[in-house]
Design an enzyme around this catalytic site. Sequence first.
Site, PDB file in Angstrom:
ATOM      1  N   GLY A  65      35.086   1.698 -27.479  1.00 19.86           N
ATOM      2  CA  GLY A  65      36.073   0.895 -26.759  1.00 19.86           C
ATOM      3  C   GLY A  65      35.826   0.766 -25.271  1.00 19.86           C
ATOM      4  N   ALA A  66      34.791   1.439 -24.759  1.00 24.21           N
ATOM      5  CA  ALA A  66      34.544   1.397 -23.315  1.00 24.21           C
ATOM      6  C   ALA A  66      34.212  -0.017 -22.835  1.00 24.21           C
ATOM      7  CB  ALA A  66      33.419   2.358 -22.947  1.00 24.21           C
ATOM      8  N   GLY A  67      33.425  -0.747 -23.631  1.00 24.74           N
ATOM      9  CA  GLY A  67      33.060  -2.100 -23.236  1.00 24.74           C
ATOM     10  C   GLY A  67      34.253  -3.030 -23.173  1.00 24.74           C
ATOM     11  N   ASP A  68      35.156  -2.920 -24.159  1.00 25.93           N
ATOM     12  CA  ASP A  68      36.354  -3.753 -24.162  1.00 25.93           C
ATOM     13  C   ASP A  68      37.251  -3.422 -22.976  1.00 25.93           C
ATOM     14  OD1 ASP A  68      35.595  -5.076 -26.487  1.00 25.93           O
ATOM     15  OD2 ASP A  68      36.596  -3.629 -27.778  1.00 25.93           O
ATOM     16  N   ASN A  87      34.729  -0.574 -14.008  1.00 25.73           N
ATOM     17  CA  ASN A  87      34.137   0.750 -14.196  1.00 25.73           C
ATOM     18  C   ASN A  87      35.218   1.801 -14.411  1.00 25.73           C
ATOM     19  OD1 ASN A  87      31.527  -0.147 -13.955  1.00 25.73           O
ATOM     20  ND2 ASN A  87      31.181   0.660 -11.900  1.00 25.73           N
ATOM     21  N   SER A  90      25.284  -4.828 -22.179  1.00 29.07           N
ATOM     22  CA  SER A  90      24.820  -3.452 -22.061  1.00 29.07           C
ATOM     23  C   SER A  90      23.357  -3.475 -21.643  1.00 29.07           C
ATOM     24  CB  SER A  90      24.971  -2.724 -23.405  1.00 29.07           C
ATOM     25  OG  SER A  90      24.080  -3.290 -24.358  1.00 29.07           O
TER      26      SER A  90
END
Length: 238
Positions: free
Chosen positions: A186-189, A213, A136
């Site tokens: 959960g966006a990163g996973d 993305n 990030s």
Amino acid sequence: MFDAAGVDHVVVSVAGEDFAYADRVRYPPRIVPGTRTTRFLADFSGEERVLRVDARSASIPPEDIVFDARVALACGVMGEVTPETLLRMSQRARHVLADAQCLLRAVDGEGRVWNQRLEDTPYAALLGHLHVLKASEEEARALDLDAVRARTCVVITGGRKGSTVLTARDSVHLPSWPVEEVDPTGAGDCFLAGFTLGLLRGWPLTKCAELANWFGAQAVTQVGVPRVDVSKLPDVLR
């Protein structure tokens, strides 16, 4: 995510005796007697979210990695993937993607989570074993980006700002997909899952990030465990 995309996969994880979802997941974690599952308490009262550790699970030992794979994901949340286990993953997989949070996170005396500098960790010596390091914007501030990108690809995620792919030679920014954000959990996973799918397709890193993305964008439109409908993929990503 991988089930939805029809990708054969396995999950290696550990949890404590308090883990309550073993009957709800396809690959239940190995329960370590006498331990608790990692849990965070999030404080949103200030300008930035502050995480505190309420409990920590045991780490995943190298001997738990018994599968050969085209791509392996090291995506622990608080040191579950030891340096020895990360090395083992690199020996059993063609490519390893790592989430910086599982390499950088440390805890201060009051239980608050902070990111230590990568060069101050034993993971710094293993960068050459990684194909991609995802970070990030906050985590990227704990990296010497010039030094890291000389040894592996770094992908920096910026939420609505999209993501940036850094290699030894190039820097490419990919815009985000326009969606209405409801919950960023959960966006990163999901981003990592999308990037993995791109690698399995043999795509270049920048197109992998574009697909990632899109996966990440689908996650933020939902509350709870994200579910992605790959039939809605834009034509350019099919």
